[in-house]
Design an enzyme around this catalytic site. Structure first.
Site, short mmCIF file in Angstrom:
data_model
loop_
_atom_site.label_atom_id
_atom_site.label_comp_id
_atom_site.label_asym_id
_atom_site.label_seq_id
_atom_site.Cartn_x
_atom_site.Cartn_y
_atom_site.Cartn_z
N ARG A 1 0.89 -1.18 -0.13
CA ARG A 1 -0.04 0.05 -0.03
C ARG A 1 0.97 1.48 0.01
O ARG A 1 0.60 2.46 -0.88
CB ARG A 1 -1.03 -0.03 1.31
CG ARG A 1 -2.13 -1.03 1.14
CD ARG A 1 -2.88 -1.06 2.43
NE ARG A 1 -2.16 -1.53 3.53
CZ ARG A 1 -2.14 -2.90 3.78
NH1 ARG A 1 -2.94 -3.67 3.15
NH2 ARG A 1 -1.33 -3.44 4.68
N MET A 2 2.05 1.42 0.76
CA MET A 2 2.69 2.35 0.87
C MET A 2 3.71 2.49 -0.07
O MET A 2 4.06 3.42 -0.80
CB MET A 2 3.45 2.36 2.18
CG MET A 2 2.75 2.93 3.32
SD MET A 2 1.98 4.64 2.99
CE MET A 2 3.49 5.76 3.23
N ASP B 1 10.07 -6.24 -4.11
CA ASP B 1 8.99 -6.60 -3.25
C ASP B 1 9.52 -8.09 -2.78
O ASP B 1 10.55 -8.68 -3.14
CB ASP B 1 7.60 -6.70 -3.88
CG ASP B 1 6.55 -6.53 -2.95
OD1 ASP B 1 6.08 -5.20 -2.41
OD2 ASP B 1 5.91 -7.72 -2.30
N GLY C 1 10.01 3.59 6.89
CA GLY C 1 8.63 3.83 7.40
C GLY C 1 8.23 2.81 8.02
O GLY C 1 7.23 2.94 8.81
N ASN D 1 6.10 8.21 11.71
CA ASN D 1 4.97 8.57 10.73
C ASN D 1 5.37 9.76 10.02
O ASN D 1 6.13 10.88 10.43
CB ASN D 1 4.05 9.08 11.64
CG ASN D 1 2.58 9.18 11.00
OD1 ASN D 1 2.37 9.92 10.06
ND2 ASN D 1 1.35 8.67 11.71
N HIS E 1 -6.93 2.28 12.82
CA HIS E 1 -6.25 1.93 11.70
C HIS E 1 -7.18 0.94 10.53
O HIS E 1 -7.86 0.53 11.19
CB HIS E 1 -4.79 1.41 11.68
CG HIS E 1 -3.68 2.38 11.93
ND1 HIS E 1 -3.57 2.76 13.30
CD2 HIS E 1 -3.02 2.80 11.42
CE1 HIS E 1 -2.65 3.59 13.18
NE2 HIS E 1 -2.10 3.78 12.13
N LYS F 1 -3.61 -3.85 8.83
CA LYS F 1 -2.49 -3.38 9.81
C LYS F 1 -1.83 -4.48 10.32
O LYS F 1 -2.96 -5.28 11.10
CB LYS F 1 -2.72 -2.13 10.39
CG LYS F 1 -1.30 -1.75 11.19
CD LYS F 1 -1.60 -0.32 11.68
CE LYS F 1 -0.52 0.13 12.52
NZ LYS F 1 1.00 0.00 11.93
N GLY G 1 2.96 2.09 15.70
CA GLY G 1 4.30 2.82 16.00
C GLY G 1 4.13 4.17 16.37
O GLY G 1 4.74 4.74 17.16
N1 LIG Z 1 6.13 5.84 8.95
C1 LIG Z 1 4.81 6.00 8.19
O1 LIG Z 1 4.61 7.28 8.02
C2 LIG Z 1 4.04 5.02 7.70
C3 LIG Z 1 4.49 3.68 8.20
N2 LIG Z 1 3.70 2.53 7.63
C4 LIG Z 1 4.39 1.21 7.86
O2 LIG Z 1 4.83 0.84 7.04
C5 LIG Z 1 4.94 -0.54 6.78
C6 LIG Z 1 4.17 -1.07 5.67
O3 LIG Z 1 3.01 -0.72 5.44
P1 LIG Z 1 1.92 -1.08 4.03
O4 LIG Z 1 2.45 -0.63 2.92
O5 LIG Z 1 0.46 -0.66 4.68
O6 LIG Z 1 1.78 -2.61 4.26
P2 LIG Z 1 1.82 -3.49 3.04
O7 LIG Z 1 1.65 -5.00 3.64
O8 LIG Z 1 0.73 -3.10 2.07
O9 LIG Z 1 3.14 -3.62 2.11
C7 LIG Z 1 4.30 -4.20 2.66
C8 LIG Z 1 5.00 -5.04 1.44
O10 LIG Z 1 6.25 -5.23 1.63
C9 LIG Z 1 6.24 -6.65 1.01
N3 LIG Z 1 7.40 -7.41 1.57
C10 LIG Z 1 7.53 -8.31 2.33
N4 LIG Z 1 8.79 -8.93 2.65
C11 LIG Z 1 9.43 -7.94 1.95
C12 LIG Z 1 10.96 -8.05 1.46
N5 LIG Z 1 11.75 -9.09 2.29
N6 LIG Z 1 11.53 -7.32 0.86
C13 LIG Z 1 10.73 -6.49 0.01
N7 LIG Z 1 9.21 -6.40 0.05
C14 LIG Z 1 8.76 -7.24 1.10
C15 LIG Z 1 4.99 -7.18 1.18
O11 LIG Z 1 4.86 -8.33 0.26
P3 LIG Z 1 3.83 -9.75 0.92
O12 LIG Z 1 2.54 -8.66 1.01
O13 LIG Z 1 3.93 -10.66 -0.28
O14 LIG Z 1 4.40 -10.00 2.36
C16 LIG Z 1 4.18 -6.05 0.77
O15 LIG Z 1 3.92 -5.69 -0.56
C17 LIG Z 1 4.12 -1.12 8.05
O16 LIG Z 1 5.05 -1.44 8.95
C18 LIG Z 1 3.29 0.11 8.40
O17 LIG Z 1 3.16 0.21 9.77
C19 LIG Z 1 2.75 2.66 6.96
C20 LIG Z 1 2.04 4.08 6.69
C21 LIG Z 1 2.76 5.12 7.09
O1 LIG Z 2 0.15 0.62 9.08
C1 LIG Z 2 -0.24 1.66 8.79
O2 LIG Z 2 -1.18 2.06 7.80
C2 LIG Z 2 0.53 2.94 9.52
N1 LIG Z 2 1.61 2.75 10.27
C3 LIG Z 2 2.48 3.46 10.89
C4 LIG Z 2 2.34 3.42 12.38
O3 LIG Z 2 2.13 2.38 12.91
O4 LIG Z 2 2.22 4.26 13.25
C5 LIG Z 2 2.16 5.07 10.59
C6 LIG Z 2 0.79 5.50 10.23
O5 LIG Z 2 -0.03 5.18 11.64
C7 LIG Z 2 -0.09 4.20 9.17
#
Ligand SMILES: NC(=O)C1=CN([C@@H]2O[C@H](COP(=O)(O)OP(=O)(O)OC[C@H]3O[C@@H](n4cnc5c(N)ncnc54)[C@H](OP(=O)(O)O)[C@@H]3O)[C@@H](O)[C@H]2O)C=CC1
Ligand SMILES: O=C(O)C1=N[C@H](C(=O)O)C[C@H](O)C1
Length: 250
Positions: free
Chosen positions: A15-16, A37, A79, A108, A136, A140, A146
């Site tokens: 998603r991100m 990925d 992130g 975040n 959320h 998630k 976090g």
């Molecule tokens: N700091 C911030 O502002 C934010 C942080 N986040 C955090 O970001 C993280 C990801 O969130 P989100 O995008 O929603 O999650 P998703 O599950 O949508 O995306 C994660 C992706 O990483 C892939 N993946 C898994 N293992 C690997 C690897 N070894 N190498 C490369 N890619 C891999 C997954 O594949 P598969 O699905 O096949 O496992 C999936 O496509 C979470 O920890 C979330 O909390 C999210 C939003 C904002």
């Molecule tokens: O998983 C998410 O979506 C998000 N993860 C981060 C967190 O764990 O704080 C940042 C944001 O809240 C979105």
């Protein structure tokens, strides 16, 4: 002339990750050179000449990704959630051997969320009670978020610095989870529901008044200005940078 930065994205189909790829692609001063990925090899990023990696994967794999990138001399914007003190210490250890590399880990990237945390830290010493309610999307993987854990830490630090007494709470009988989880002495309540993206309320209370500080990410585009800022800055800041705060100064 501005340098063009070569960027690789880890978790590129998530998603991100998808949103980050679009944002990097649309930026004139950044070039998307690698999208990796699950199941794909990290060396694709070094072969493509990535100068900065952006990691939005999951807490189980992010440490291996970071270790590899630091060893390769590639700076990283992270992130992914789940960074305990032990994990941060490990990252600092890896960076000690590669002092030119920058790693920026932000709970975040939403500018509003960063301000919400700063405001909460500022308010903390004026109120007897504080609890955090984070909401959320149901896909998630981790709870509490976090962001909520980081907010709790900032509030606890501010309360400790002010010499605040323990919060009033007469609860004697509690069904498991009814009072949320305890992070640094602050209760966090986690809600997961379809339709939500990422939301947090910090509820303060004292005699005769409450203060609620609320932030809502309604779309993942909200995180992109912060991610792009970090990508542009991370190589100028060798070592470990926690949070976006320092980048938003002045
Ligand atoms: N700091 C911030 O502002 C934010 C942080 N986040 C955090 O970001 C993280 C990801 O969130 P989100 O995008 O929603 O999650 P998703 O599950 O949508 O995306 C994660 C992706 O990483 C892939 N993946 C898994 N293992 C690997 C690897 N070894 N190498 C490369 N890619 C891999 C997954 O594949 P598969 O699905 O096949 O496992 C999936 O496509 C979470 O920890 C979330 O909390 C999210 C939003 C904002
Ligand atoms: O998983 C998410 O979506 C998000 N993860 C981060 C967190 O764990 O704080 C940042 C944001 O809240 C979105």
């Amino acid at each position: 002339m501005t340098e063009n930065i070569r960027v690789g994205v880890l978790g590129a189909r998530g998603r991100m990750g998808l949103e980050v790829c679009k944002a990097v692609d649309a930026a004139d001063d950044l070039t998307l050179v690698s999208m990796i990925d699950q199941g794909e090899e990290l060396f694709q990023a070094s072969s493509a000449g990535a100068q900065v990696l952006v990691d939005f994967t999951n807490p189980d794999v992010v440490m291996d990704n970071l270790k590899w990138a630091i060893e390769q001399g590639i700076s990283v914007v992270v992130g992914t959630s789940g960074f305990s003190d032990d994990r941060l210490a490990a990252v600092r250890g890896w960076l000690a051997a590669k002092p030119e590399v920058g790693v920026l880990i932000a709970p975040n990237f939403g500018i509003g969320a960063v301000l919400m945390m700063q405001f909460a830290a500022r308010a903390a010493r004026f109120f007897e009670s504080v609890e955090i309610i984070e909401q959320h999307h149901p896909r998630k993987l981790d709870a509490p978020s976090g962001t909520a854990v980081h907010t709790a830490r900032l509030i606890a630090e501010a309360r400790a610095a002010a010499g605040s007494p323990p919060m009033p709470d007469a609860t004697k009988e509690e069904q498991l989870g009814a009072r949320g989880t305890d992070a640094d002495g602050v209760r966090i309540h986690s809600i997961r529901a379809s339709g939500l993206v990422a939301h947090q309320e910090v509820l303060f209370g004292t005699s005769g008044e409450t203060l609620t500080i609320r932030h809502d990410s309604l779309d993942r585009s909200s995180f992109m200005p912060g991610v792009l800022l970090a990508v542009r800055e991370v190589r100028k800041r060798p070592g470990l940078t926690l949070g976006l705060d320092a980048l938003l100064e002045g």
